[in-house]
Design an enzyme around this catalytic site. Structure first.
Site, PDB file in Angstrom:
ATOM      1  N   CYS A  33     -11.184  73.968 -19.356  1.00 39.24           N
ATOM      2  CA  CYS A  33     -11.334  75.128 -18.856  1.00 39.24           C
ATOM      3  C   CYS A  33     -11.175  75.935 -20.245  1.00 39.24           C
ATOM      4  CB  CYS A  33     -10.441  75.566 -17.817  1.00 39.24           C
ATOM      5  SG  CYS A  33      -8.823  75.739 -18.340  1.00 39.24           S
ATOM      6  N   ASP A  35      -8.597  77.312 -21.576  1.00 37.94           N
ATOM      7  CA  ASP A  35      -7.481  78.241 -21.082  1.00 37.94           C
ATOM      8  C   ASP A  35      -6.355  77.775 -22.278  1.00 37.94           C
ATOM      9  OD1 ASP A  35      -8.601  79.644 -19.429  1.00 37.94           O
ATOM     10  OD2 ASP A  35      -7.546  78.962 -17.917  1.00 37.94           O
ATOM     11  N   CYS A  60      -5.383  80.948 -16.267  1.00 36.52           N
ATOM     12  CA  CYS A  60      -5.721  81.229 -14.659  1.00 36.52           C
ATOM     13  C   CYS A  60      -4.110  81.402 -14.107  1.00 36.52           C
ATOM     14  CB  CYS A  60      -6.507  80.100 -14.042  1.00 36.52           C
ATOM     15  SG  CYS A  60      -5.393  78.622 -13.867  1.00 36.52           S
ATOM     16  N   CYS A 104      -4.033  72.492 -14.420  1.00 35.76           N
ATOM     17  CA  CYS A 104      -3.852  73.704 -14.869  1.00 35.76           C
ATOM     18  C   CYS A 104      -2.185  73.310 -15.122  1.00 35.76           C
ATOM     19  CB  CYS A 104      -3.851  75.082 -14.046  1.00 35.76           C
ATOM     20  SG  CYS A 104      -5.670  75.193 -13.384  1.00 35.76           S
TER      21      CYS A 104
HETATM   22 FE1  FES Z   1      -7.544  76.831 -16.884  1.00 39.39          FE
HETATM   23 FE2  FES Z   1      -6.267  76.900 -14.685  1.00 39.39          FE
HETATM   24  S1  FES Z   1      -8.323  76.897 -14.843  1.00 39.39           S
HETATM   25  S2  FES Z   1      -5.682  76.245 -16.668  1.00 39.39           S
END
Ligand code: FES
Length: 148
Positions: A33, A35, A60, A104
């Site tokens: 993602c 992140d 997230c 995540c």
């Molecule tokens: Fe990226 Fe959860 S969607 S860490």
């Protein structure tokens, strides 16, 4: 969809922030993602006990909740004990995560490992079971958008 504990740690994350002159810092990115998470550890050089742990994330809600729980779980533990704080252990402590959010929870585990790796490299020690982080992100490369 989310347990009460996940919602609690998402809405009131523990140990958010930075540690100045931290003994170990680990920054990782989630390939799925994009992140990003950074963990700071303050480790006692004599006892190898984690005296403090803080995190910052651009991620997230599940990433925030798992990081928050992970920092609570490693605090006060030795390096060896902290190695047992896996993403599975963090998810259990949070009463589970929806299957699509399991990836995540890996962010926190990987960031802790990256911070421990940083500590081990600086102190020339070997930590049993710890391997070089795959997705370490170097200073200045991360997103500068809003952070937790
Ligand atoms: Fe990226 Fe959860 S969607 S860490």
């Amino acid at each position: 969809m989310y347990s009460e504990k996940v919602m609690d740690h998402f809405q009131h994350p523990r140990n958010v922030g930075e540690i100045e002159n931290a003994s170990g810092v680990g920054t990782v990115g989630n390939a799925k993602c994009g992140d990003i998470m950074r963990i700071f550890l303050d480790i006692d050089d004599e006892t190898h006990i984690i005296k403090d742990c803080k995190f910052k994330t651009f991620g997230c809600g599940a990433a925030v909740a798992t990081s928050s729980m992970a920092t609570e779980l490693v605090m006060g533990k030795t390096i060896e004990e902290a190695m047992e704080v896996t993403n599975k252990a963090v998810m259990e402590a949070l009463d589970g995560l929806p299957p699509v959010k399991i990836h995540c929870s890996l962010l926190a585990e990987e960031a802790i490992h990256a911070a421990l790796w940083d500590y081990a490299e600086k102190h020339h020690i070997k930590i049993e079971g710890l391997s070089k982080p795959k997705s370490d992100i170097h200073e200045g490369e991360e997103d500068t958008e809003e952070e937790y």
